[in-house]
Write a protein that holds these residues in place. Structure first.
Motif, mmCIF file in Angstrom:
data_model
loop_
_atom_site.group_PDB
_atom_site.id
_atom_site.type_symbol
_atom_site.label_atom_id
_atom_site.label_comp_id
_atom_site.label_asym_id
_atom_site.label_seq_id
_atom_site.Cartn_x
_atom_site.Cartn_y
_atom_site.Cartn_z
ATOM 1 N N ALA A 57 0.818 -1.207 0.000
ATOM 2 C CA ALA A 57 0.000 0.000 0.000
ATOM 3 C C ALA A 57 0.855 1.262 0.000
ATOM 4 O O ALA A 57 0.478 2.296 -0.572
ATOM 5 C CB ALA A 57 -0.942 -0.003 1.206
ATOM 6 N N LEU A 58 2.021 1.191 0.623
ATOM 7 C CA LEU A 58 2.927 2.337 0.691
ATOM 8 C C LEU A 58 3.828 2.450 -0.540
ATOM 9 O O LEU A 58 4.604 3.398 -0.653
ATOM 10 C CB LEU A 58 3.803 2.229 1.943
ATOM 11 N N GLY A 59 3.736 1.479 -1.441
ATOM 12 C CA GLY A 59 4.592 1.500 -2.624
ATOM 13 C C GLY A 59 6.032 1.166 -2.315
ATOM 14 O O GLY A 59 6.939 1.545 -3.058
ATOM 15 N N MET A 60 6.257 0.416 -1.223
ATOM 16 C CA MET A 60 7.609 0.051 -0.802
ATOM 17 C C MET A 60 8.035 -1.252 -1.462
ATOM 18 O O MET A 60 7.231 -2.173 -1.592
ATOM 19 C CB MET A 60 7.664 -0.139 0.718
ATOM 20 N N HIS A 61 9.288 -1.338 -1.835
ATOM 21 C CA HIS A 61 9.834 -2.612 -2.288
ATOM 22 C C HIS A 61 9.820 -3.582 -1.112
ATOM 23 O O HIS A 61 10.012 -3.187 0.047
ATOM 24 C CB HIS A 61 11.266 -2.412 -2.797
ATOM 25 N N LEU A 62 9.619 -4.851 -1.414
ATOM 26 C CA LEU A 62 9.557 -5.852 -0.355
ATOM 27 C C LEU A 62 10.844 -5.893 0.472
ATOM 28 O O LEU A 62 10.811 -6.243 1.659
ATOM 29 C CB LEU A 62 9.258 -7.229 -0.959
ATOM 30 N N ASP A 63 11.968 -5.535 -0.130
ATOM 31 C CA ASP A 63 13.224 -5.518 0.620
ATOM 32 C C ASP A 63 13.219 -4.497 1.753
ATOM 33 O O ASP A 63 14.072 -4.552 2.643
ATOM 34 C CB ASP A 63 14.401 -5.225 -0.312
ATOM 35 N N LEU A 64 12.272 -3.559 1.729
ATOM 36 C CA LEU A 64 12.199 -2.534 2.769
ATOM 37 C C LEU A 64 11.153 -2.851 3.829
ATOM 38 O O LEU A 64 10.990 -2.080 4.776
ATOM 39 C CB LEU A 64 11.884 -1.173 2.135
ATOM 40 N N THR A 97 -8.474 2.939 -3.154
ATOM 41 C CA THR A 97 -9.259 3.763 -4.069
ATOM 42 C C THR A 97 -8.826 3.456 -5.494
ATOM 43 O O THR A 97 -7.860 2.731 -5.722
ATOM 44 C CB THR A 97 -9.053 5.272 -3.792
ATOM 45 N N ALA A 98 -9.524 4.052 -6.440
ATOM 46 C CA ALA A 98 -9.184 3.823 -7.849
ATOM 47 C C ALA A 98 -7.810 4.371 -8.192
ATOM 48 O O ALA A 98 -7.136 3.868 -9.104
ATOM 49 C CB ALA A 98 -10.246 4.467 -8.735
ATOM 50 N N HIS A 99 -7.370 5.397 -7.468
ATOM 51 C CA HIS A 99 -6.077 6.021 -7.775
ATOM 52 C C HIS A 99 -4.922 5.399 -7.010
ATOM 53 O O HIS A 99 -3.839 5.235 -7.556
ATOM 54 C CB HIS A 99 -6.132 7.521 -7.451
ATOM 55 N N ARG A 100 -5.150 5.097 -5.722
ATOM 56 C CA ARG A 100 -4.059 4.617 -4.871
ATOM 57 C C ARG A 100 -4.644 4.100 -3.566
ATOM 58 O O ARG A 100 -5.753 4.470 -3.187
ATOM 59 C CB ARG A 100 -3.085 5.754 -4.560
ATOM 60 N N PRO A 101 -3.896 3.275 -2.834
ATOM 61 C CA PRO A 101 -4.291 2.977 -1.461
ATOM 62 C C PRO A 101 -3.848 4.125 -0.547
ATOM 63 O O PRO A 101 -2.839 4.786 -0.804
ATOM 64 C CB PRO A 101 -3.519 1.700 -1.117
ATOM 65 N N PHE A 102 -4.629 4.343 0.525
ATOM 66 C CA PHE A 102 -4.235 5.263 1.573
ATOM 67 C C PHE A 102 -3.997 4.460 2.848
ATOM 68 O O PHE A 102 -4.876 3.697 3.272
ATOM 69 C CB PHE A 102 -5.333 6.302 1.836
#
Length: 230
Positions: free
Chosen positions: A165-172, A189-194
């Motif tokens: 959801a945060l757009g983090m790579h799994l390594d992080l 949401t349609a645009h992004r998760p919050f």
């Protein structure tokens, strides 16, 4: 915009015993864990829930039980929320596992990890995200964009969901922390998760209940400057 409340199971006998429980049967909440589950249920009491969905592991079902008390909802079991398959690491003491060469990779490069005779971390993340997004879309279609639901799962599973959801790579994802019976919240949401909350242990959650649309901006947008809050 359905909202998922991610609830980690309460403290278990394996947690206090220093053992990697994994998918071992018969791992239950200890007394502290049961009290933590009750506390989490109190935090959720003000919310109308569309569903309570749980990993099949006993400790998760035990954590879900007080959340369901007094509600006319069945407990829904989803394999996609289950614990990581740690393979031959399952049931071993943590103090032994920290000496394994793979332990360092788990800490520094989890995206490269496949547990011996078990599951890879990328596979865990992929099936967890697919499961939550599928259920979220299903409940939004049935109950509307204001649907709120609970997913009861495990530490690494919830960390993988938050990282996605945060757009983090799994390594992080080891930068995230998820305590027993903690509550994290994601709204898709349609645009992004919050990510509305992460690893919270206290505080009422009535602010997650449906409200009239805000005048700040469309609900799928991030408000420049931070908006007026809940």
């Amino acid at each position: 915009m359905a909202t998922v409340i991610l609830l980690r199971h309460g403290r278990s006998t394996a947690n206090t015993g220093g053992v990697l429980a994994g998918r071992s049967p018969g791992v239950h909440l200890d007394e502290v864990g049961a009290a933590q589950a009750d506390s989490a249920a109190e935090r959720l009491a003000a919310l109308r829930l569309s569903a309570v969905v749980s990993s099949p592991m006993e400790r998760c079902q035990q954590t879900a039980a007080p959340v369901l008390a007094g509600r006319e909802l069945p407990l829904r079991i989803e394999e996609g929320l289950t614990e990581c398959d740690y393979g031959t690491w399952t049931g071993r003491p943590i103090k032994e596992l920290v000496k394994e060469p793979l332990w360092g990779t788990v800490q520094q490069h989890p995206a490269a990890v496949t547990f011996p005779e078990g599951e890879s971390m990328p596979a865990l993340a992929a099936r967890a995200v697919a499961t939550v997004r599928r259920i979220d879309a299903e409940l939004e279609a049935a109950d509307g964009a204001s649907a709120v639901w609970v997913a009861v799962s495990h530490g690494d599973v919830i960390k993988a969901l938050l990282a996605d959801a945060l757009g983090m790579h799994l390594d992080l994802f080891q930068r995230l922390h998820v305590d027993p019976a903690s509550i994290s919240v994601i709204r898709y949401t349609a645009h992004r998760p919050f990510v509305l909350a992460s690893n919270t242990a206290a505080g009422e959650l009535s602010w997650l209940a449906p409200k009239e649309a805000s005048a700040d901006a469309p609900a799928t947008d991030a408000v420049v400057g931070g908006g007026s809050g809940h």
